[in-house]
Design a protein around this motif. Sequence first.
Motif, short mmCIF file in Angstrom:
data_model
loop_
_atom_site.label_atom_id
_atom_site.label_comp_id
_atom_site.label_asym_id
_atom_site.label_seq_id
_atom_site.Cartn_x
_atom_site.Cartn_y
_atom_site.Cartn_z
N UNK A 298 0.84 -1.17 0.00
CA UNK A 298 0.00 0.00 0.00
C UNK A 298 0.89 1.24 0.00
N UNK A 299 0.47 2.26 -0.77
CA UNK A 299 1.22 3.52 -0.77
C UNK A 299 0.25 4.69 -0.90
N UNK A 300 0.69 5.84 -0.48
CA UNK A 300 -0.13 7.04 -0.59
C UNK A 300 -0.04 7.53 -2.03
N UNK A 301 -1.20 7.68 -2.67
CA UNK A 301 -1.19 8.16 -4.06
C UNK A 301 -1.78 9.57 -4.20
N UNK A 302 -2.70 9.93 -3.29
CA UNK A 302 -3.31 11.27 -3.31
C UNK A 302 -3.46 11.74 -1.88
N UNK A 303 -3.17 13.00 -1.64
CA UNK A 303 -3.45 13.62 -0.36
C UNK A 303 -4.22 14.91 -0.65
N UNK A 304 -5.22 15.20 0.18
CA UNK A 304 -6.11 16.33 -0.06
C UNK A 304 -5.72 17.55 0.77
N UNK A 305 -6.02 18.70 0.22
CA UNK A 305 -5.82 19.97 0.91
C UNK A 305 -7.07 20.80 0.64
N UNK A 306 -7.79 21.18 1.70
CA UNK A 306 -8.97 22.02 1.52
C UNK A 306 -8.54 23.41 1.05
N UNK A 307 -9.24 23.94 0.06
CA UNK A 307 -8.94 25.28 -0.45
C UNK A 307 -10.24 26.06 -0.60
N UNK A 308 -10.15 27.37 -0.42
CA UNK A 308 -11.33 28.23 -0.51
C UNK A 308 -11.74 28.49 -1.96
N UNK B 79 -20.17 21.15 -9.92
CA UNK B 79 -19.79 22.56 -9.83
C UNK B 79 -18.32 22.76 -9.46
N UNK B 80 -17.62 21.67 -9.13
CA UNK B 80 -16.20 21.74 -8.79
C UNK B 80 -15.38 20.92 -9.77
N UNK B 81 -14.09 20.78 -9.48
CA UNK B 81 -13.19 20.00 -10.33
C UNK B 81 -12.29 19.12 -9.48
N UNK B 82 -11.84 18.03 -10.09
CA UNK B 82 -10.83 17.16 -9.48
C UNK B 82 -9.50 17.68 -10.01
N UNK B 83 -8.82 18.49 -9.18
CA UNK B 83 -7.55 19.11 -9.60
C UNK B 83 -6.44 18.54 -8.73
N UNK B 84 -5.46 17.91 -9.38
CA UNK B 84 -4.30 17.42 -8.65
C UNK B 84 -3.03 18.00 -9.25
N UNK C 4 8.97 14.56 -9.44
CA UNK C 4 8.40 13.22 -9.27
C UNK C 4 6.97 13.22 -9.81
N UNK C 5 6.84 13.33 -11.12
CA UNK C 5 5.52 13.50 -11.73
C UNK C 5 4.65 12.24 -11.68
N UNK C 6 5.24 11.12 -11.28
CA UNK C 6 4.45 9.91 -11.06
C UNK C 6 4.25 9.66 -9.57
N UNK C 7 4.63 10.62 -8.74
CA UNK C 7 4.55 10.47 -7.30
C UNK C 7 3.19 10.87 -6.74
N UNK C 8 3.16 11.09 -5.44
CA UNK C 8 1.94 11.45 -4.72
C UNK C 8 1.34 12.73 -5.31
N UNK C 9 0.02 12.70 -5.50
CA UNK C 9 -0.69 13.85 -6.04
C UNK C 9 -1.32 14.65 -4.90
#
Length: 127
Positions: free
Chosen positions: A1-11, A36-41, A47-52
């Motif tokens: 198992x590895x971390x692939x995406x981590x979220x950050x709340x933004x206004x 009404x929103x987007x999936x933006x990573x 490391x463009x194949x690293x964690x998003x």
Amino acid sequence: MKIIVTSLFVQDQDKALKFYSETLGFVKKEDVPMGKFRWITLVSPDDQDGTELLLEPNEHPAAKEYQKKIVAEGIPATMFGVADIHKEYKQLLENGVKFTMEPTKMGEFTIAVFDDTCGNLIQIIQK
């Protein structure tokens, strides 16, 4: 198992995308409409194949409250590693980034904290 995406709340997703790509230098990986929103990573240019990093809208009342409270307490929402914190600090200052903590030695680490203009404090660290 590895971390692939981590979220950050933004206004504001557009403002955050601009800050994280143009000011910090991350590379946009995904930008997909989702209602009404987007999936933006974004990813590190090194490391463009690293964690998003997902720029998550803080529309939910709990997200807004969480973000507001941790900023009020001076708690960074996340941490980014840098090779030379003093060089990064100087470059970010030149790009208009506002720091709440200058580079400070903490044991074997040196940390600094800045405001991302999108509702978060972000910590950078040099090990």
